[in-house]
Design a protein around this motif. Structure first.
Motif, mmCIF file in Angstrom:
data_model
loop_
_atom_site.group_PDB
_atom_site.id
_atom_site.type_symbol
_atom_site.label_atom_id
_atom_site.label_comp_id
_atom_site.label_asym_id
_atom_site.label_seq_id
_atom_site.Cartn_x
_atom_site.Cartn_y
_atom_site.Cartn_z
ATOM 1 N N ASP A 1 49.161 -60.443 -6.275
ATOM 2 C CA ASP A 1 47.986 -60.802 -5.470
ATOM 3 C C ASP A 1 48.305 -60.654 -3.989
ATOM 4 N N ASP B 1 35.051 -69.739 -2.038
ATOM 5 C CA ASP B 1 34.717 -68.825 -0.938
ATOM 6 C C ASP B 1 33.338 -68.211 -1.146
ATOM 7 N N ALA B 2 32.992 -67.965 -2.419
ATOM 8 C CA ALA B 2 31.705 -67.338 -2.734
ATOM 9 C C ALA B 2 30.522 -68.245 -2.435
ATOM 10 N N ASP C 1 38.530 -68.317 -5.122
ATOM 11 C CA ASP C 1 37.551 -67.249 -4.869
ATOM 12 C C ASP C 1 36.122 -67.777 -5.019
ATOM 13 N N ALA D 1 31.570 -63.909 -8.878
ATOM 14 C CA ALA D 1 32.456 -65.073 -8.821
ATOM 15 C C ALA D 1 32.253 -65.966 -10.042
ATOM 16 N N VAL E 1 42.874 -59.486 -3.670
ATOM 17 C CA VAL E 1 43.265 -60.595 -4.558
ATOM 18 C C VAL E 1 42.543 -60.470 -5.876
ATOM 19 N N ALA E 2 41.227 -60.212 -5.806
ATOM 20 C CA ALA E 2 40.442 -60.122 -7.039
ATOM 21 C C ALA E 2 40.898 -58.945 -7.882
ATOM 22 N N THR F 1 40.128 -60.435 0.229
ATOM 23 C CA THR F 1 39.461 -60.993 -0.952
ATOM 24 C C THR F 1 39.400 -59.962 -2.066
ATOM 25 N N THR G 1 43.456 -69.344 -8.707
ATOM 26 C CA THR G 1 43.072 -68.221 -7.837
ATOM 27 C C THR G 1 41.580 -67.950 -7.940
ATOM 28 N N ARG G 2 41.061 -67.942 -9.170
ATOM 29 C CA ARG G 2 39.632 -67.708 -9.366
ATOM 30 C C ARG G 2 38.801 -68.857 -8.797
ATOM 31 N N GLU H 1 28.727 -66.872 0.380
ATOM 32 C CA GLU H 1 28.159 -65.528 0.265
ATOM 33 C C GLU H 1 26.647 -65.548 0.465
ATOM 34 N N LYS I 1 33.938 -64.246 -13.105
ATOM 35 C CA LYS I 1 35.403 -64.310 -13.078
ATOM 36 C C LYS I 1 35.912 -65.724 -13.338
#
Length: 589
Positions: free
Chosen positions: A99, A440-441, A437, A453, A26-27, A23, A433-434, A444, A456
């Motif tokens: 990435d 996925d966040a 992410d 996140a 990628v970021a 992760t 892509t963002r 968190e 971005k």
């Protein structure tokens, strides 16, 4: 509480989670993508005409040597432990971003290997050197990019199949000299530090009945495979009651780090001291990121909290200070520093706070350290916050603070409603892509990760490029991405030399939507203040998020102890707005 349980709970300090690594890769690699940028200068030429010229200059400057259509290409290479897969974005025959999509390599090595990404993008070539200490991983990244751009397959075997460790960080070693062991040790729990392959390595040693009863690795920067192998020598140390043991083949550096750390811990417990060899070895591996009292076996605490490891964060001088406090037998046994961005010289002074707290077993009557007031105050408050967490646990209260996902969910919903056909392929790929992410966040547990996140994804949405390139007709400001440079001047204290601060500001629908790539051309010591001004701390909101929330640089609070940098960012935004203001009909004529 059982010592083994403490060791297990401290495992989060060991960066061995490959998922988190991927992760981060990628970021990080998306930073190479640059949307068209306008310079925020105040020329007499109308902004619109200047914007077109800037775009043409960008296109000319962006010409590269990769004869490929604009788009995203995927490739696979062979790393140390397995395949590495990347995606490469090409725009105007130039690599604009790389990435990392997946990797099986250990984090300690792969983090270093990522440096080749910047080399490839900066030089626009695959003919770059591998990274020392991460040869196989960096070679795998290069091969994956090559496969993406040329189709050439990487048929080599993994580094794991070829050999063991190939290099190590400065300070690590492949051997340790034999030493004379102490005749006996004082009962208690001791912490020691050494240097493994990837960096600092810490252990916890329990002495019972004058003998080594257990050894736990509580923090390390090495790969999980190597630590697992090297950890087998712990049984040998306990069985022989000596650190004069053989290193483990295939995990030499990690083995040496463990031996050094155990010797460091035993030097504190020794009844009759240690030999000169031990003292020399320990002096080369001292580490101020953790502390236990030299006579902690005699310290009897009255801390009324349940045994465990508790975490606290507070604001230091340059940023947040985070600690882990170990409580056992109603005693603060150890305090480990898990995060700190203050100057090392000042923070080392502030570490006296830790010794005082462990020695007195209280925080109320502990004074800050002269010459390191902010760092020591931050450290002390972080310890207090950890003890507040311990109090909640003891009282049966929950300490699980769930992050606020409201804004993130709203942004995800907004992004999913956008139509791909409206935007350019490259800017749409960045958004996707963002968006991934951001989703996925949602899992968190920390608010800071969620906030990143959000920032971005906001930026990706703001920097979407319309295919037709048309601006809004009824807006006060011309939408676009502007680059601006302003001076950052010292205040009356004059504790730094004036330098130029450059940043990129995105305007959309008469609002500032994003502020990115904030850099200074002065001394590197200014960087921490720029970061603090932009991002803030756990207790102070940064100027960037304040400006974006309001859409304008008005009624913004500067960040204390980063006032000059805060003012420079505000001035840059104002300059951009002046340059982006749409000319009236009279002015246009």
């Amino acid at each position: 509480m059982d010592i083994k349980e403490i060791g297990k709970k401290l495992k989060p300090f060991a960066p061995v989670l490959s998922v988190a690594l991927v992760t981060a890769c990628v970021a990080g690699s998306l930073s190479g993508y640059e949307a068209p940028v306008y310079a925020a200068t105040q020329e007499e030429t109308p902004i619109k005409e200047e914007t077109k010229e800037k775009k043409e200059e960008k296109k000319t400057a962006a010409k590269g040597s990769f004869d490929l259509e604009d788009g995203v290409y995927k490739g696979t290479g062979t790393g140390y432990a397995g395949n590495i897969t990347v995606s490469v974005q090409i725009k105007d025959k130039q690599i604009v971003s790389i990435d990392i999509l997946s990797s099986s390599d250990d984090e300690a090595f792969f983090s270093r290997a990522k440096a080749v990404i910047d080399k490839i993008i900066e030089g626009q070539t695959l003919d770059v050197d591998t990274v020392s200490g991460a040869t196989f991983s960096s070679r795998g990244i290069i091969s994956a990019v090559k496969n993406a751009l040329t189709g050439e397959k990487d048929n080599s075997t993994t580094g794991q199949a070829q050999s063991g460790q190939t290099a190590a960080v400065a300070g690590s070693s492949t051997s340790v000299a034999k030493v004379e062991d102490a005749a006996a040790y004082k009962d208690g729990t001791y912490y020691g530090s050494g240097t493994g392959f990837g960096g600092p390595l810490k252990v916890m040693v329990e002495i019972s009945g004058g003998k080594i009863a257990s050894i736990q690795i509580v923090e390390n920067s090495d790969g999980s495979d190597y630590i697992s192998k090297a950890a087998s020598l712990i049984d040998s140390i306990i069985a022989k009651q000596s650190t004069n043991v053989d290193t483990v083949s295939g995990a030499t550096y990690s083995s040496v780090g463990i031996i050094q750390a155990v010797r460091d811990a035993l030097s504190q417990a020794a009844v009759n001291g240690t030999s000169d060899g031990t003292q020399d070895n320990n002096s080369n591996n001292s580490n101020n990121n953790s502390s236990s009292d030299d006579n902690n076996s005699t310290v009897t605490g009255t801390v009324p909290y349940k045994e465990g490891i508790y975490y606290g964060t507070a604001e230091g001088y340059s940023g947040d200070v985070s600690v882990a406090v170990v409580i056992q037998e109603k005693t603060i046994k150890a305090i480990l520093i898990t995060e700190n961005s203050d100057d090392e010289a000042f923070f080392n002074r502030a570490m006296d706070i830790v010794k005082k707290v462990i020695r007195t077993q209280e925080t109320d009557d502990v004074d800050t350290v002269s010459g390191a007031t902010y760092s020591s105050k931050g450290l002390l408050n972080a310890i207090k916050n950890a003890l507040k967490q311990a109090e909640k646990v003891t009282n049966g209260e929950s300490i699980d603070e769930k992050p606020d996902l409201t804004e993130l969910k709203e942004l995800i919903e907004k992004a999913e409603k956008l139509e791909e056909d409206t935007y350019t392929e490259t800017s749409w790929a960045v958004l996707q892509t963002r968006l991934a992410d951001a989703k996925d966040a949602l899992e968190e547990t920390k608010q800071t990760a969620v906030d990143k996140a959000v920032e971005k994804l906001k930026t990706a949405i703001a920097q979407l490029e319309s295919k037709d390139g048309k601006d809004e007709e009824n807006t006060k400001y011309i939408s676009g991405i502007y680059e601006v440079t302003v001076p950052c001047k010292p205040d009356d204290d004059e504790d730094f030399e004036e330098y130029n601060l450059t940043m990129t500001v995105t305007i959309r629908d008469d609002k500032i939507m994003a502020i990115t790539d904030i850099t200074g051309d002065g001394d590197s010591s200014n960087d921490r203040y720029i970061t603090k001004a932009a991002n803030g701390t756990s207790s102070i909101k940064g100027v960037v998020s304040q400006i974006i929330d309001k859409g304008m640089p008005e009624d913004i609070d500067t960040v204390s102890r980063a006032t000059c940098s805060s003012n420079a960012i505000l001035e840059g935004c104002k300059k951009v707005l002046e340059a982006a203001e749409r000319p009236t009909d009279t002015e246009a004529e």
